[in-house]
Design a protein around this motif. Structure first.
Motif, PDB file in Angstrom:
ATOM      1  N   VAL A 283      12.056 -14.897   1.902  1.00 38.77           N
ATOM      2  CA  VAL A 283      13.418 -14.410   1.703  1.00 38.77           C
ATOM      3  C   VAL A 283      14.261 -15.612   1.295  1.00 38.77           C
ATOM      4  CG1 VAL A 283      13.184 -12.541   3.397  1.00 38.77           C
ATOM      5  CG2 VAL A 283      14.102 -14.746   4.138  1.00 38.77           C
ATOM      6  N   THR A 284      15.524 -15.372   1.001  1.00 40.65           N
ATOM      7  CA  THR A 284      16.405 -16.488   0.621  1.00 40.65           C
ATOM      8  C   THR A 284      17.035 -17.131   1.854  1.00 40.65           C
ATOM      9  OG1 THR A 284      18.391 -15.122   0.426  1.00 40.65           O
ATOM     10  CG2 THR A 284      16.983 -15.290  -1.543  1.00 40.65           C
ATOM     11  N   ASP A 285      17.461 -18.370   1.680  1.00 36.93           N
ATOM     12  CA  ASP A 285      18.167 -19.030   2.771  1.00 36.93           C
ATOM     13  C   ASP A 285      19.515 -18.352   3.029  1.00 36.93           C
ATOM     14  OD1 ASP A 285      18.929 -20.074   0.224  1.00 36.93           O
ATOM     15  OD2 ASP A 285      19.797 -21.844   1.166  1.00 36.93           O
TER      16      ASP A 285
ATOM     17  N   ASP B 137      14.895  -7.377   7.998  1.00 39.99           N
ATOM     18  CA  ASP B 137      14.183  -6.124   7.791  1.00 39.99           C
ATOM     19  C   ASP B 137      13.124  -5.968   8.872  1.00 39.99           C
ATOM     20  OD1 ASP B 137      13.644  -3.898   5.644  1.00 39.99           O
ATOM     21  OD2 ASP B 137      11.669  -4.660   6.262  1.00 39.99           O
ATOM     22  N   ILE B 138      12.880  -4.745   9.279  1.00 38.66           N
ATOM     23  CA  ILE B 138      11.922  -4.487  10.354  1.00 38.66           C
ATOM     24  C   ILE B 138      10.537  -5.057  10.027  1.00 38.66           C
ATOM     25  CG2 ILE B 138      11.233  -2.194   9.540  1.00 38.66           C
ATOM     26  CD1 ILE B 138      11.299  -1.370  12.558  1.00 38.66           C
ATOM     27  N   SER B 139      10.177  -5.097   8.764  1.00 39.44           N
ATOM     28  CA  SER B 139       8.867  -5.626   8.374  1.00 39.44           C
ATOM     29  C   SER B 139       8.746  -7.132   8.630  1.00 39.44           C
ATOM     30  CB  SER B 139       8.579  -5.338   6.894  1.00 39.44           C
ATOM     31  OG  SER B 139       9.494  -6.039   6.070  1.00 39.44           O
ATOM     32  N   LEU B 140       9.869  -7.807   8.861  1.00 44.90           N
ATOM     33  CA  LEU B 140       9.868  -9.259   9.102  1.00 44.90           C
ATOM     34  C   LEU B 140       9.865  -9.625  10.582  1.00 44.90           C
ATOM     35  CD1 LEU B 140      12.473 -10.358   6.422  1.00 44.90           C
ATOM     36  CD2 LEU B 140       9.981 -10.548   6.288  1.00 44.90           C
ATOM     37  N   LEU B 141      10.041  -8.648  11.466  1.00 48.13           N
ATOM     38  CA  LEU B 141      10.190  -8.974  12.883  1.00 48.13           C
ATOM     39  C   LEU B 141       8.961  -9.652  13.479  1.00 48.13           C
ATOM     40  CD1 LEU B 141      12.198  -5.921  14.236  1.00 48.13           C
ATOM     41  CD2 LEU B 141      13.022  -8.185  13.566  1.00 48.13           C
ATOM     42  N   ILE B 142       7.770  -9.151  13.182  1.00 50.50           N
ATOM     43  CA  ILE B 142       6.560  -9.772  13.745  1.00 50.50           C
ATOM     44  C   ILE B 142       6.358 -11.182  13.197  1.00 50.50           C
ATOM     45  CG2 ILE B 142       4.035  -9.626  13.898  1.00 50.50           C
ATOM     46  CD1 ILE B 142       4.400  -6.558  14.167  1.00 50.50           C
TER      47      ILE B 142
ATOM     48  N   VAL C  92       8.332 -16.625  19.847  1.00 50.26           N
ATOM     49  CA  VAL C  92       8.794 -15.680  20.862  1.00 50.26           C
ATOM     50  C   VAL C  92       8.140 -14.329  20.614  1.00 50.26           C
ATOM     51  CG1 VAL C  92      11.037 -16.800  21.232  1.00 50.26           C
ATOM     52  CG2 VAL C  92      10.832 -15.011  19.500  1.00 50.26           C
ATOM     53  N   SER C  93       8.272 -13.432  21.587  1.00 50.48           N
ATOM     54  CA  SER C  93       7.758 -12.079  21.392  1.00 50.48           C
ATOM     55  C   SER C  93       8.771 -11.271  20.590  1.00 50.48           C
ATOM     56  CB  SER C  93       7.518 -11.404  22.749  1.00 50.48           C
ATOM     57  OG  SER C  93       8.749 -11.139  23.385  1.00 50.48           O
ATOM     58  N   THR C  94       8.327 -10.173  20.007  1.00 48.39           N
ATOM     59  CA  THR C  94       9.264  -9.309  19.289  1.00 48.39           C
ATOM     60  C   THR C  94      10.292  -8.713  20.254  1.00 48.39           C
ATOM     61  OG1 THR C  94       7.674  -7.489  19.435  1.00 48.39           O
ATOM     62  CG2 THR C  94       7.723  -8.738  17.374  1.00 48.39           C
ATOM     63  N   THR C  95       9.885  -8.476  21.491  1.00 43.50           N
ATOM     64  CA  THR C  95      10.820  -7.964  22.500  1.00 43.50           C
ATOM     65  C   THR C  95      11.936  -8.970  22.735  1.00 43.50           C
ATOM     66  OG1 THR C  95       9.066  -6.695  23.578  1.00 43.50           O
ATOM     67  CG2 THR C  95      11.046  -7.161  24.884  1.00 43.50           C
ATOM     68  N   GLU C  96      11.574 -10.233  22.901  1.00 42.27           N
ATOM     69  CA  GLU C  96      12.583 -11.273  23.101  1.00 42.27           C
ATOM     70  C   GLU C  96      13.502 -11.362  21.885  1.00 42.27           C
ATOM     71  OE1 GLU C  96      10.633 -14.699  25.820  1.00 42.27           O
ATOM     72  OE2 GLU C  96       9.547 -14.263  23.961  1.00 42.27           O
ATOM     73  N   LEU C  97      12.911 -11.281  20.709  1.00 39.21           N
ATOM     74  CA  LEU C  97      13.693 -11.365  19.482  1.00 39.21           C
ATOM     75  C   LEU C  97      14.709 -10.231  19.419  1.00 39.21           C
ATOM     76  CD1 LEU C  97      13.780 -13.108  16.904  1.00 39.21           C
ATOM     77  CD2 LEU C  97      12.232 -11.465  15.859  1.00 39.21           C
ATOM     78  N   LEU C  98      14.268  -9.014  19.709  1.00 39.69           N
ATOM     79  CA  LEU C  98      15.157  -7.856  19.643  1.00 39.69           C
ATOM     80  C   LEU C  98      16.215  -7.864  20.745  1.00 39.69           C
ATOM     81  CD1 LEU C  98      12.562  -5.125  18.698  1.00 39.69           C
ATOM     82  CD2 LEU C  98      14.379  -6.043  17.245  1.00 39.69           C
ATOM     83  N   GLN C  99      15.876  -8.408  21.905  1.00 38.70           N
ATOM     84  CA  GLN C  99      16.842  -8.472  23.006  1.00 38.70           C
ATOM     85  C   GLN C  99      17.797  -9.655  22.868  1.00 38.70           C
ATOM     86  OE1 GLN C  99      14.782  -8.276  26.765  1.00 38.70           O
ATOM     87  NE2 GLN C  99      14.458  -6.074  26.561  1.00 38.70           N
ATOM     88  N   GLY C 100      17.444 -10.600  22.013  1.00 44.45           N
ATOM     89  CA  GLY C 100      18.314 -11.750  21.795  1.00 44.45           C
ATOM     90  C   GLY C 100      18.314 -12.736  22.932  1.00 44.45           C
ATOM     91  N   ARG C 101      17.237 -12.747  23.714  1.00 47.49           N
ATOM     92  CA  ARG C 101      17.133 -13.694  24.835  1.00 47.49           C
ATOM     93  C   ARG C 101      15.670 -13.866  25.224  1.00 47.49           C
ATOM     94  NH1 ARG C 101      16.205 -10.912  29.657  1.00 47.49           N
ATOM     95  NH2 ARG C 101      16.549  -8.686  29.487  1.00 47.49           N
ATOM     96  N   ARG C 102      15.407 -14.994  25.868  1.00 42.83           N
ATOM     97  CA  ARG C 102      14.055 -15.249  26.377  1.00 42.83           C
ATOM     98  C   ARG C 102      13.842 -14.466  27.657  1.00 42.83           C
ATOM     99  NH1 ARG C 102      11.399 -19.282  23.740  1.00 42.83           N
ATOM    100  NH2 ARG C 102      12.687 -20.779  22.654  1.00 42.83           N
TER     101      ARG C 102
END
Length: 83
Positions: free
Chosen positions: A30-32, A46-51, A59-69
């Motif tokens: 993707v672009t900067d 995009d959801i396809s980039l989460l993993i 980090v885990s995808t759960t941590e990424l989506l929750q915005g915290r460790r």
């Protein structure tokens, strides 16, 4: 971390991994500018980039989506979740 938005969490993780926005963008194809928008909460990956994003940032995808460790991110087996 005072703000638990996805953008601020992404920025924190990127800096912890000593990556520039351009380097992270390159790894995700993707672009900067896209990474900058994510970090400023103007858009989201995009959801396809989460993993791949979670893998790059360590980090885990759960941590990424929750915005915290999380203390101990665990995967709940589907059979246990159905109970």
């Amino acid at each position: 971390m005072k703000d638990s938005s996805l953008g601020s969490f992404l920025q924190q993780l990127r800096k912890e991994n000593q990556l520039t926005q351009k380097e992270l963008a390159s790894q995700l194809h993707v672009t900067d500018k896209a990474v900058s928008k994510w970090e400023r909460d103007l858009s989201a990956p995009d959801i396809s980039l989460l993993i791949p994003l979670a893998q790059i940032l360590g980090v885990s995808t759960t941590e990424l989506l929750q915005g915290r460790r999380m203390a101990d991110p665990q995967v709940v087996p589907p059979s246990a979740a159905a109970r």
